[in-house]
Design a protein around this motif. Structure first.
Motif, PDB file in Angstrom:
ATOM      1  N   THR A 173      -8.540  49.552  -0.772  1.00 50.55           N
ATOM      2  CA  THR A 173      -8.459  48.619  -1.898  1.00 50.55           C
ATOM      3  C   THR A 173      -7.163  47.822  -1.830  1.00 50.55           C
ATOM      4  O   THR A 173      -6.075  48.412  -1.725  1.00 50.55           O
ATOM      5  CB  THR A 173      -8.499  49.402  -3.224  1.00 50.55           C
ATOM      6  OG1 THR A 173      -9.654  50.230  -3.218  1.00 50.55           O
ATOM      7  CG2 THR A 173      -8.572  48.451  -4.406  1.00 50.55           C
ATOM      8  N   HIS A 201      -5.325  44.878  -6.534  1.00 50.03           N
ATOM      9  CA  HIS A 201      -6.381  45.483  -7.344  1.00 50.03           C
ATOM     10  C   HIS A 201      -5.985  46.856  -7.870  1.00 50.03           C
ATOM     11  O   HIS A 201      -6.794  47.536  -8.492  1.00 50.03           O
ATOM     12  CB  HIS A 201      -7.683  45.575  -6.527  1.00 50.03           C
ATOM     13  CG  HIS A 201      -8.253  44.241  -6.171  1.00 50.03           C
ATOM     14  ND1 HIS A 201      -9.111  44.057  -5.123  1.00 50.03           N
ATOM     15  CD2 HIS A 201      -8.060  43.014  -6.731  1.00 50.03           C
ATOM     16  CE1 HIS A 201      -9.443  42.784  -5.039  1.00 50.03           C
ATOM     17  NE2 HIS A 201      -8.813  42.126  -6.000  1.00 50.03           N
ATOM     18  N   THR A 202      -4.779  47.280  -7.576  1.00 55.48           N
ATOM     19  CA  THR A 202      -4.317  48.584  -8.066  1.00 55.48           C
ATOM     20  C   THR A 202      -3.129  48.423  -9.018  1.00 55.48           C
ATOM     21  O   THR A 202      -2.542  49.407  -9.445  1.00 55.48           O
ATOM     22  CB  THR A 202      -3.886  49.492  -6.890  1.00 55.48           C
ATOM     23  OG1 THR A 202      -2.749  48.905  -6.234  1.00 55.48           O
ATOM     24  CG2 THR A 202      -5.003  49.687  -5.902  1.00 55.48           C
TER      25      THR A 202
END
Length: 347
Positions: free
Chosen positions: A60, A64-65
């Motif tokens: 990922t 997106h984290t």
């Protein structure tokens, strides 16, 4: 060629661990990546957690984290609020990480615009879709509820956020014979004393590690547990046998600050080392059950119940806020069940 990669925390730093069977070509290729290291403990190559490396190993993307800038600021405010309310650092860390997961999911939405419907969508599209546990879902729900109680301008109705139904999982309990084998496995008096204290007083792991020698009152045969879970002090009785073990231990080690210290005097014994002490005991006894330190506490409570101790006293000894928490031990106590005669015997 089969390989897998995942994000890990190695020596308190986020890294990407890469796993594959020994292969000269792959080893040569991974060695060319900047910052790559081999870990004998992990049995894996690990490298810096960067955007480039995440893309390289199909993980990922970093963006997106991470929550939005507003989300990051709100998490920091939430931490400050919890500290002002004197929440423990472990609770602050747990709730902050749980809230972060939720705000990452809604990183493109203003916090003030998040609604109760969004919580349901998050549970379905993130928690359930990724097969995450009900206990993790419950943890995130607790964090969301607490967070939105501190936010004034919001569309969220906190009272309508429902927790997932808890699974009725019975506590794991060992027999007295198994407990005896574990407690007698170590010849090292310190290791024996630590495991014996957990079982004989029904302690949590953190409660044992935060004990000081001054907390042991040998005249009254009690141990004082200060700032235990929920910031509640409580006392637990000390048996003559455990007092004798503690005297032998003190004679050999003479701890300076904490009751149980690491290799450096005055330094608190680590949780990892304590878990290792139990692991070694299990290896010596040949017990193959996935025993944890908390199993010793569960076993203490169950054995008390089976010996006739009133449930209300057990609640006090364990430091449970609710009697419902203690009542679960009635479901694993075998004293009454063993007295029931099966109709099969009359056939």
């Amino acid at each position: 060629m089969n390989w897998s990669a995942k994000i890990i925390t190695h020596k308190k730093v986020k890294r990407i661990a890469v796993y594959f069977e020994k292969n000269a070509d792959l080893i040569a290729r991974i060695k060319q990546i900047d910052g790559v290291r081999w870990s004998q403990t992990l049995r894996a190559w690990h490298l810096p957690d960067t955007e480039e490396n995440r893309i390289r190993f199909k993980l990922t993307p970093l963006q997106h984290t991470i929550p939005s800038e507003e989300g990051i600021a709100q998490i920091e405010r939430f931490k400050q609020w919890m500290r002002s309310k004197r929440y423990s650092e472990s609770t602050i860390a747990t709730y902050s990480e749980a809230l972060k997961s939720f705000l990452v999911f809604y990183r493109d939405k203003a916090v003030a615009e998040i609604t109760n419907e969004d919580v349901i969508v998050y549970n379905n599209e993130y928690i359930l879709k990724n097969n995450l546990s009900a206990s993790y879902q419950n943890q995130v729900t607790n964090a969301i509820k607490l967070f939105f109680q501190t936010i004034r301008n919001t569309k969220m109705i906190v009272d309508k956020i429902h927790r997932p139904k808890r699974a009725k999982v019975l506590p794991n309990v060992l027999s007295k014979e198994e407990i005896k084998l574990i407690l007698n496995a170590h010849s090292n008096i310190k290791h024996k004393a630590m495991l014996s204290m957990i079982y004989s007083c029904g302690l949590r792991r953190s409660e044992l590690l935060h004990l000081k020698f001054s907390d042991i009152d040998s005249n009254r045969n009690i141990v004082l547990l200060k700032n235990a879970k929920g910031k509640k002090d409580r006392i637990a009785p000390l048996s003559p046998k455990i007092l004798q073990i503690l005297r032998e231990y003190y004679k050999d080690y003479k701890p300076a600050v904490w009751l149980f210290e690491g290799q450096i005097k005055g330094e608190q014994y680590s949780e990892k080392s304590l878990q290792s002490v139990l692991k070694q005991a299990l290896q010596k006894t040949g017990i193959t059950k996935p025993v944890t330190l908390h199993w010793l506490r569960h076993s203490y409570a169950t054995h008390l119940l089976e010996s006739g101790t009133d449930l209300r006293y057990i609640q006090e000894l364990l430091g449970h806020s609710s009697s419902k928490t203690t009542e679960i031990y009635t479901h694993v106590s075998t004293k009454s069940i063993q007295q029931i005669k099966s109709p099969f015997d009359d056939l």
